[in-house]
Scaffold this motif. Sequence first.
Motif, mmCIF file in Angstrom:
data_model
loop_
_atom_site.group_PDB
_atom_site.id
_atom_site.type_symbol
_atom_site.label_atom_id
_atom_site.label_comp_id
_atom_site.label_asym_id
_atom_site.label_seq_id
_atom_site.Cartn_x
_atom_site.Cartn_y
_atom_site.Cartn_z
ATOM 1 N N HIS A 11 0.829 -1.207 0.000
ATOM 2 C CA HIS A 11 0.000 0.000 0.000
ATOM 3 C C HIS A 11 0.864 1.258 0.000
ATOM 4 O O HIS A 11 0.539 2.245 -0.661
ATOM 5 C CB HIS A 11 -0.940 0.017 1.198
ATOM 6 C CG HIS A 11 -2.040 -0.986 1.114
ATOM 7 N ND1 HIS A 11 -2.965 -0.998 0.098
ATOM 8 C CD2 HIS A 11 -2.370 -2.027 1.919
ATOM 9 C CE1 HIS A 11 -3.820 -1.984 0.276
ATOM 10 N NE2 HIS A 11 -3.478 -2.625 1.378
ATOM 11 N N PHE A 36 -8.170 2.567 6.890
ATOM 12 C CA PHE A 36 -9.441 2.735 6.179
ATOM 13 C C PHE A 36 -10.434 1.602 6.466
ATOM 14 O O PHE A 36 -11.362 1.387 5.707
ATOM 15 C CB PHE A 36 -9.225 2.844 4.668
ATOM 16 C CG PHE A 36 -8.339 3.978 4.262
ATOM 17 C CD1 PHE A 36 -8.802 5.277 4.311
ATOM 18 C CD2 PHE A 36 -7.044 3.760 3.834
ATOM 19 C CE1 PHE A 36 -7.998 6.342 3.927
ATOM 20 C CE2 PHE A 36 -6.231 4.807 3.454
ATOM 21 C CZ PHE A 36 -6.700 6.097 3.496
ATOM 22 N N THR A 37 -10.267 0.891 7.584
ATOM 23 C CA THR A 37 -11.144 -0.247 7.877
ATOM 24 C C THR A 37 -12.536 0.180 8.346
ATOM 25 O O THR A 37 -13.490 -0.581 8.201
ATOM 26 C CB THR A 37 -10.523 -1.149 8.955
ATOM 27 O OG1 THR A 37 -10.242 -0.366 10.112
ATOM 28 C CG2 THR A 37 -9.262 -1.803 8.454
ATOM 29 N N LYS A 40 -16.999 2.532 4.859
ATOM 30 C CA LYS A 40 -17.615 1.749 3.789
ATOM 31 C C LYS A 40 -17.530 2.459 2.454
ATOM 32 O O LYS A 40 -17.596 1.829 1.414
ATOM 33 C CB LYS A 40 -19.076 1.456 4.127
ATOM 34 C CG LYS A 40 -19.242 0.554 5.307
ATOM 35 C CD LYS A 40 -20.688 0.269 5.579
ATOM 36 C CE LYS A 40 -20.815 -0.636 6.798
ATOM 37 N NZ LYS A 40 -22.208 -0.898 7.117
ATOM 38 N N ASN A 41 -17.428 3.783 2.490
ATOM 39 C CA ASN A 41 -17.319 4.548 1.250
ATOM 40 C C ASN A 41 -16.507 5.808 1.505
ATOM 41 O O ASN A 41 -16.203 6.155 2.646
ATOM 42 C CB ASN A 41 -18.701 4.888 0.677
ATOM 43 C CG ASN A 41 -19.580 5.594 1.675
ATOM 44 O OD1 ASN A 41 -19.100 6.306 2.552
ATOM 45 N ND2 ASN A 41 -20.881 5.392 1.559
ATOM 46 N N SER A 42 -16.185 6.488 0.416
ATOM 47 C CA SER A 42 -15.339 7.675 0.543
ATOM 48 C C SER A 42 -16.085 8.843 1.173
ATOM 49 O O SER A 42 -15.469 9.714 1.787
ATOM 50 C CB SER A 42 -14.782 8.069 -0.821
ATOM 51 O OG SER A 42 -15.833 8.349 -1.712
ATOM 52 N N TYR A 124 -7.780 6.661 -0.445
ATOM 53 C CA TYR A 124 -8.758 5.662 -0.017
ATOM 54 C C TYR A 124 -9.016 4.639 -1.121
ATOM 55 O O TYR A 124 -9.000 3.438 -0.874
ATOM 56 C CB TYR A 124 -10.058 6.364 0.379
ATOM 57 C CG TYR A 124 -11.216 5.439 0.634
ATOM 58 C CD1 TYR A 124 -11.314 4.723 1.814
ATOM 59 C CD2 TYR A 124 -12.216 5.263 -0.322
ATOM 60 C CE1 TYR A 124 -12.379 3.868 2.052
ATOM 61 C CE2 TYR A 124 -13.287 4.415 -0.090
ATOM 62 C CZ TYR A 124 -13.358 3.723 1.085
ATOM 63 O OH TYR A 124 -14.407 2.866 1.313
ATOM 64 N N HIS A 125 -9.238 5.121 -2.341
ATOM 65 C CA HIS A 125 -9.550 4.203 -3.443
ATOM 66 C C HIS A 125 -8.337 3.363 -3.845
ATOM 67 O O HIS A 125 -8.486 2.182 -4.172
ATOM 68 C CB HIS A 125 -10.100 4.967 -4.646
ATOM 69 C CG HIS A 125 -11.502 5.413 -4.443
ATOM 70 N ND1 HIS A 125 -12.571 4.542 -4.391
ATOM 71 C CD2 HIS A 125 -12.037 6.645 -4.247
ATOM 72 C CE1 HIS A 125 -13.687 5.201 -4.182
ATOM 73 N NE2 HIS A 125 -13.389 6.486 -4.081
ATOM 74 N N TRP A 127 -6.046 2.384 -1.795
ATOM 75 C CA TRP A 127 -5.917 1.405 -0.709
ATOM 76 C C TRP A 127 -6.938 0.283 -0.880
ATOM 77 O O TRP A 127 -6.595 -0.891 -0.805
ATOM 78 C CB TRP A 127 -6.116 2.106 0.635
ATOM 79 C CG TRP A 127 -5.958 1.196 1.814
ATOM 80 C CD1 TRP A 127 -6.863 0.283 2.276
ATOM 81 C CD2 TRP A 127 -4.824 1.103 2.671
ATOM 82 N NE1 TRP A 127 -6.376 -0.353 3.377
ATOM 83 C CE2 TRP A 127 -5.123 0.112 3.644
ATOM 84 C CE3 TRP A 127 -3.613 1.751 2.735
ATOM 85 C CZ2 TRP A 127 -4.234 -0.215 4.650
ATOM 86 C CZ3 TRP A 127 -2.730 1.413 3.748
ATOM 87 C CH2 TRP A 127 -3.038 0.443 4.680
ATOM 88 N N LYS A 128 -8.203 0.643 -1.085
ATOM 89 C CA LYS A 128 -9.264 -0.367 -1.181
ATOM 90 C C LYS A 128 -9.115 -1.259 -2.414
ATOM 91 O O LYS A 128 -9.398 -2.453 -2.358
ATOM 92 C CB LYS A 128 -10.647 0.305 -1.220
ATOM 93 C CG LYS A 128 -11.053 0.920 0.091
ATOM 94 C CD LYS A 128 -11.288 -0.132 1.130
ATOM 95 C CE LYS A 128 -11.800 0.483 2.408
ATOM 96 N NZ LYS A 128 -12.035 -0.491 3.453
ATOM 97 N N ASN A 129 -8.695 -0.688 -3.544
ATOM 98 C CA ASN A 129 -8.574 -1.468 -4.787
ATOM 99 C C ASN A 129 -7.199 -2.069 -4.984
ATOM 100 O O ASN A 129 -6.978 -2.771 -5.970
ATOM 101 C CB ASN A 129 -8.921 -0.576 -5.988
ATOM 102 C CG ASN A 129 -10.334 -0.076 -5.919
ATOM 103 O OD1 ASN A 129 -11.215 -0.748 -5.396
ATOM 104 N ND2 ASN A 129 -10.555 1.121 -6.426
ATOM 105 N N GLU A 130 -6.265 -1.771 -4.067
ATOM 106 C CA GLU A 130 -4.889 -2.255 -4.147
ATOM 107 C C GLU A 130 -4.292 -1.967 -5.522
ATOM 108 O O GLU A 130 -3.717 -2.839 -6.173
ATOM 109 C CB GLU A 130 -4.807 -3.745 -3.807
ATOM 110 C CG GLU A 130 -5.193 -4.047 -2.383
ATOM 111 C CD GLU A 130 -5.060 -5.516 -2.030
ATOM 112 O OE1 GLU A 130 -4.667 -6.309 -2.898
ATOM 113 O OE2 GLU A 130 -5.358 -5.857 -0.878
#
Length: 162
Positions: A11, A36-37, A40-42, A124-125, A127-130
């Motif tokens: 990351h 970012f755990t 649920k959304n940005s 954030y995006h 991180w979430k989408n790697e």
Amino acid sequence: MLKTDKVLNLHYENITAIKGINLLSFCVIVAETNGFTLFKNSASLVKYSGYDVIENQSGKHIGKTKISKKGNSRIRRILFMPAFCAVRDDQPQFKSLYERVVERTGFKMKGYVAVQKKLLVMMYHLWKNEQRYNPQFNYLEKIIAPEKSRATHDKIPDGSFH
């Protein structure tokens, strides 16, 4: 700790590809958001960090809009300099956002705050989408759906919009 943890290091490499985001800003954002755990959304992340827009109005009085600043001040403080670097280094999506906001409002600081919010949402995006940050990404050329997906917006004839 970054070098020993493979997931955190991945990351870190993906997100610090953004010019302006370095070790300190990455660590503060990850520590303050707990990786970012909790989000649920940005939109919830934006509200948590205090970048959500509020209006000053009551009855017939309509005032100016501004960010709420009710959220985490450490996140806003650490994104201050990365926003300057992102605009200065001519990263197209950040520079165009900054110029558009400054042209509309006439205030440079509002442009930098908009870039700060965009940096946070982009982190954030990523991180979430790697995914790794791609500075050459052009959202106008983004493929919405593949040709064979049979989505309703694949083959819209020209001139059919009202």
